[in-house]
Each structure stands twice: as C-alpha cells, then as structure tokens.
Motif scaffolding. Structure first.
Motif, PDB file in Angstrom:
ATOM      1  N   MET A   1      22.781 -10.781  58.918  1.00 22.84           N
ATOM      2  CA  MET A   1      23.951  -9.998  59.350  1.00 22.84           C
ATOM      3  C   MET A   1      23.730  -9.322  60.711  1.00 22.84           C
ATOM      4  O   MET A   1      24.575  -9.393  61.592  1.00 22.84           O
ATOM      5  CB  MET A   1      24.256  -8.941  58.276  1.00 22.84           C
ATOM      6  N   GLY A   2      22.579  -8.668  60.868  1.00 28.79           N
ATOM      7  CA  GLY A   2      22.313  -7.931  62.097  1.00 28.79           C
ATOM      8  C   GLY A   2      22.193  -8.813  63.335  1.00 28.79           C
ATOM      9  O   GLY A   2      22.293  -8.329  64.459  1.00 28.79           O
ATOM     10  N   ASP A   3      21.953 -10.123  63.119  1.00 33.43           N
ATOM     11  CA  ASP A   3      21.833 -11.064  64.247  1.00 33.43           C
ATOM     12  C   ASP A   3      23.179 -11.659  64.656  1.00 33.43           C
ATOM     13  O   ASP A   3      23.265 -12.336  65.687  1.00 33.43           O
ATOM     14  CB  ASP A   3      20.887 -12.222  63.887  1.00 33.43           C
ATOM     15  N   LEU A   4      24.207 -11.469  63.834  1.00 29.18           N
ATOM     16  CA  LEU A   4      25.501 -12.108  64.095  1.00 29.18           C
ATOM     17  C   LEU A   4      26.400 -11.197  64.924  1.00 29.18           C
ATOM     18  O   LEU A   4      26.572 -10.015  64.602  1.00 29.18           O
ATOM     19  CB  LEU A   4      26.215 -12.437  62.772  1.00 29.18           C
ATOM     20  N   SER A   5      26.995 -11.755  65.959  1.00 36.27           N
ATOM     21  CA  SER A   5      28.013 -11.018  66.720  1.00 36.27           C
ATOM     22  C   SER A   5      29.326 -11.021  65.936  1.00 36.27           C
ATOM     23  O   SER A   5      29.491 -11.808  64.983  1.00 36.27           O
ATOM     24  CB  SER A   5      28.251 -11.696  68.080  1.00 36.27           C
ATOM     25  N   ASP A   6      30.267 -10.183  66.334  1.00 31.91           N
ATOM     26  CA  ASP A   6      31.591 -10.202  65.694  1.00 31.91           C
ATOM     27  C   ASP A   6      32.229 -11.579  65.844  1.00 31.91           C
ATOM     28  O   ASP A   6      32.884 -12.067  64.921  1.00 31.91           O
ATOM     29  CB  ASP A   6      32.508  -9.128  66.307  1.00 31.91           C
ATOM     30  N   GLU A   7      32.029 -12.204  66.998  1.00 36.04           N
ATOM     31  CA  GLU A   7      32.620 -13.536  67.228  1.00 36.04           C
ATOM     32  C   GLU A   7      32.055 -14.559  66.242  1.00 36.04           C
ATOM     33  O   GLU A   7      32.786 -15.394  65.715  1.00 36.04           O
ATOM     34  CB  GLU A   7      32.345 -14.001  68.670  1.00 36.04           C
ATOM     35  N   GLU A   8      30.749 -14.470  65.984  1.00 35.75           N
ATOM     36  CA  GLU A   8      30.124 -15.419  65.051  1.00 35.75           C
ATOM     37  C   GLU A   8      30.591 -15.173  63.615  1.00 35.75           C
ATOM     38  O   GLU A   8      30.828 -16.127  62.858  1.00 35.75           O
ATOM     39  CB  GLU A   8      28.601 -15.309  65.148  1.00 35.75           C
ATOM     40  N   LEU A   9      30.740 -13.901  63.245  1.00 36.12           N
ATOM     41  CA  LEU A   9      31.266 -13.583  61.914  1.00 36.12           C
ATOM     42  C   LEU A   9      32.700 -14.087  61.772  1.00 36.12           C
ATOM     43  O   LEU A   9      33.066 -14.705  60.765  1.00 36.12           O
ATOM     44  CB  LEU A   9      31.251 -12.066  61.688  1.00 36.12           C
ATOM     45  N   LEU A  10      33.510 -13.824  62.789  1.00 29.83           N
ATOM     46  CA  LEU A  10      34.910 -14.272  62.758  1.00 29.83           C
ATOM     47  C   LEU A  10      35.001 -15.794  62.681  1.00 29.83           C
ATOM     48  O   LEU A  10      35.882 -16.336  62.008  1.00 29.83           O
ATOM     49  CB  LEU A  10      35.669 -13.758  63.989  1.00 29.83           C
ATOM     50  N   ALA A  11      34.068 -16.480  63.331  1.00 32.84           N
ATOM     51  CA  ALA A  11      34.056 -17.951  63.265  1.00 32.84           C
ATOM     52  C   ALA A  11      33.795 -18.427  61.831  1.00 32.84           C
ATOM     53  O   ALA A  11      34.409 -19.392  61.360  1.00 32.84           O
ATOM     54  CB  ALA A  11      33.007 -18.512  64.218  1.00 32.84           C
TER      55      ALA A  11
ATOM     56  N   ASN B   1      35.312  -2.937  58.728  1.00 30.31           N
ATOM     57  CA  ASN B   1      34.776  -2.357  57.481  1.00 30.31           C
ATOM     58  C   ASN B   1      33.569  -3.143  56.976  1.00 30.31           C
ATOM     59  O   ASN B   1      32.598  -2.551  56.473  1.00 30.31           O
ATOM     60  CB  ASN B   1      35.847  -2.352  56.382  1.00 30.31           C
ATOM     61  N   ILE B   2      33.646  -4.472  57.093  1.00 32.50           N
ATOM     62  CA  ILE B   2      32.539  -5.317  56.636  1.00 32.50           C
ATOM     63  C   ILE B   2      31.287  -5.010  57.459  1.00 32.50           C
ATOM     64  O   ILE B   2      30.187  -4.864  56.923  1.00 32.50           O
ATOM     65  CB  ILE B   2      32.924  -6.808  56.733  1.00 32.50           C
ATOM     66  N   ARG B   3      31.462  -4.894  58.762  1.00 33.06           N
ATOM     67  CA  ARG B   3      30.347  -4.598  59.661  1.00 33.06           C
ATOM     68  C   ARG B   3      29.695  -3.259  59.287  1.00 33.06           C
ATOM     69  O   ARG B   3      28.477  -3.120  59.313  1.00 33.06           O
ATOM     70  CB  ARG B   3      30.860  -4.570  61.101  1.00 33.06           C
ATOM     71  N   LYS B   4      30.525  -2.284  58.898  1.00 26.91           N
ATOM     72  CA  LYS B   4      29.994  -0.961  58.536  1.00 26.91           C
ATOM     73  C   LYS B   4      29.329  -0.956  57.162  1.00 26.91           C
ATOM     74  O   LYS B   4      28.379  -0.219  56.930  1.00 26.91           O
ATOM     75  CB  LYS B   4      31.137   0.065  58.526  1.00 26.91           C
ATOM     76  N   SER B   5      29.854  -1.740  56.232  1.00 23.58           N
ATOM     77  CA  SER B   5      29.431  -1.593  54.831  1.00 23.58           C
ATOM     78  C   SER B   5      28.318  -2.559  54.401  1.00 23.58           C
ATOM     79  O   SER B   5      27.582  -2.269  53.462  1.00 23.58           O
ATOM     80  CB  SER B   5      30.631  -1.744  53.891  1.00 23.58           C
ATOM     81  N   ILE B   6      28.194  -3.715  55.066  1.00 23.80           N
ATOM     82  CA  ILE B   6      27.139  -4.669  54.683  1.00 23.80           C
ATOM     83  C   ILE B   6      25.879  -4.366  55.502  1.00 23.80           C
ATOM     84  O   ILE B   6      25.923  -4.369  56.726  1.00 23.80           O
ATOM     85  CB  ILE B   6      27.597  -6.129  54.934  1.00 23.80           C
ATOM     86  N   PRO B   7      24.741  -4.102  54.851  1.00 16.19           N
ATOM     87  CA  PRO B   7      23.518  -3.756  55.590  1.00 16.19           C
ATOM     88  C   PRO B   7      23.082  -4.888  56.533  1.00 16.19           C
ATOM     89  O   PRO B   7      23.305  -6.069  56.237  1.00 16.19           O
ATOM     90  CB  PRO B   7      22.483  -3.553  54.478  1.00 16.19           C
ATOM     91  N   PRO B   8      22.440  -4.528  57.656  1.00 19.88           N
ATOM     92  CA  PRO B   8      22.080  -5.541  58.655  1.00 19.88           C
ATOM     93  C   PRO B   8      21.050  -6.560  58.177  1.00 19.88           C
ATOM     94  O   PRO B   8      20.957  -7.645  58.734  1.00 19.88           O
ATOM     95  CB  PRO B   8      21.530  -4.717  59.827  1.00 19.88           C
ATOM     96  N   HIS B   9      20.274  -6.224  57.118  1.00 13.78           N
ATOM     97  CA  HIS B   9      19.287  -7.198  56.623  1.00 13.78           C
ATOM     98  C   HIS B   9      19.883  -8.154  55.585  1.00 13.78           C
ATOM     99  O   HIS B   9      19.199  -9.067  55.131  1.00 13.78           O
ATOM    100  CB  HIS B   9      18.059  -6.490  56.045  1.00 13.78           C
ATOM    101  N   PHE B  10      21.143  -7.962  55.201  1.00 13.97           N
ATOM    102  CA  PHE B  10      21.816  -8.911  54.316  1.00 13.97           C
ATOM    103  C   PHE B  10      22.064 -10.211  55.090  1.00 13.97           C
ATOM    104  O   PHE B  10      21.954 -10.247  56.317  1.00 13.97           O
ATOM    105  CB  PHE B  10      23.129  -8.329  53.796  1.00 13.97           C
ATOM    106  N   VAL B  11      22.389 -11.263  54.344  1.00 15.43           N
ATOM    107  CA  VAL B  11      22.555 -12.576  54.981  1.00 15.43           C
ATOM    108  C   VAL B  11      23.892 -13.209  54.600  1.00 15.43           C
ATOM    109  O   VAL B  11      24.498 -12.862  53.569  1.00 15.43           O
ATOM    110  CB  VAL B  11      21.392 -13.538  54.608  1.00 15.43           C
ATOM    111  N   TRP B  12      24.345 -14.132  55.453  1.00 14.87           N
ATOM    112  CA  TRP B  12      25.572 -14.912  55.229  1.00 14.87           C
ATOM    113  C   TRP B  12      25.218 -16.396  55.203  1.00 14.87           C
ATOM    114  O   TRP B  12      24.280 -16.832  55.875  1.00 14.87           O
ATOM    115  CB  TRP B  12      26.588 -14.678  56.345  1.00 14.87           C
TER     116      TRP B  12
END
Length: 206
Positions: free
Chosen positions: A146-156, A123-134
C-alpha cells in the motif's frame, strides 16, 4: 484445542511433489488449522460485518493433476459458497501466511464496487495501513505494498475492476513464513483479528 500456530512443516507441504502426496499432507497438517480458524473467526466476522458469515475451507476437489500451491479458509454470508460474494480469506502459500478481503472474478457487482472504491480513495488511503498489500489476482502470491502505491496506481487497480472481465481486487496482510513460524497461536489469532478490523470498511463498501 487452542490454536497451535503454523510450523515450518505446514509451509513445506507446498514443496511436496504430486497431487495425492501433497493433498494427503495438506489434509493432515493444514486443514485442521483452517477448520479451527474458520470456526473461530466466523462469529467475529458476523459481529463486525452485521452479516452472518460462514467458513468455507478449500477442498481443491476439481484438481486432477496439478497440486495446489496455496490453501485457505474463506468467509462469506452464504452457506453454499463464497466466490461470487465479497469475502475474507486466511491461508498459506509456501512463502507466507495471508489475510484478505477479496472480490474475485466471479463476483457480479465488480463494476459498482470499482466505482465505489474510486470515490472513496481518500478514506481508503487514510484507513488502510501502509504495510498492507493489494492484489489483482488471487492465484498469484505476489502483492503490491500500500505505502508504495501512488493514488494513480490505486485508481488504476479500481478502474481495472470495472473494465476487465477477469479482474479481481484483494486487500490485506502478508506475514512472511519466517515470521509466522515464530508466532504462537495466540499471536497469530491476535494479528488476524487486528487485520480484519482494518478490512471491515472495504467489506461494508461492497
């Protein structure tokens, strides 16, 4: 007053040497704008979250030597403070304007929140725009797109929140200073408002 937007002079405050000199200019130029944004967005965020939100403008009162490299207004559902709570921030570094949803190191529910983020990654991947940042550290200006991060990197990032005592999680938008100074007050208010709409689900998960 209508919100006047941010100027080159506002961003250049962070180049001024010395605590007293920088704080003097920060109080003069930036703090009235943060006060305005705090009073403007508190009712909006209260309506969006369903919690009464209170603005907290950074005072930098504990500083004795080093001048602040950034400044902000935070919003939380407590009149007395925000650092232990899920909250929102609007602020400036010398390089950019930022808007965050944040859970920082003092929050007691980081482990539970990290688990919730892990479960909701789709849901986070779908709802947060790719140009947002973490970000994993509110004291540093850098952030990950956001758009540069893989699911593995987000999960980390989400896992780190559960396992590292000082870990933090922030998600939002950076507006580079060169862009921010070309926007009038209405454009900035509109962009901030749009950003909060995207961040509300992260707050509700907390």
């Amino acid at each position: 007053m209508n919100f006047p937007g941010f100027t080159e002079e506002d961003f250049n405050v962070f180049k001024i040497d010395g605590l007293d000199a920088r704080m003097d200019q920060l109080i003069k130029h930036i703090r009235p704008k943060l006060d305005y944004l705090g009073n403007y967005f508190a009712p909006t965020l209260s309506a969006l979250t369903g919690d009464e939100m209170f603005p907290h403008v950074a005072k930098h009162a504990r500083r004795t030597i080093n001048p602040p490299n950034d400044t902000w207004v935070a919003f939380a559902n407590n009149k007395r403070g925000y650092k232990m709570l899920p909250h929102f921030q609007i602020g400036l570094w010398e390089t950019h304007l930022f808007v965050w949803f944040a859970l920082i190191y003092e929050a007691p529910n980081k482990i539970e929140y990290g688990k919730t983020l892990e479960k909701n990654i789709t849901n986070i991947r779908k709802s947060i725009p790719p140009h947002f940042v973490w970000s994993a550290d509110h004291t540093k200006p850098e952030a990950m797109i956001m758009g540069d991060l893989s699911d593995e990197e987000l999960l980390a990032l989400f896992h780190r929140l559960q396992t590292v005592k000082k870990a933090e999680i922030l998600c939002g938008l950076h507006i580079p200073r060169n862009e921010a100074i070309t926007m009038d007050g209405e454009e900035i208010i509109s962009r901030l408002n749009d950003t909060f709409q995207y961040l509300i689900p992260l707050y509700k998960m907390s």
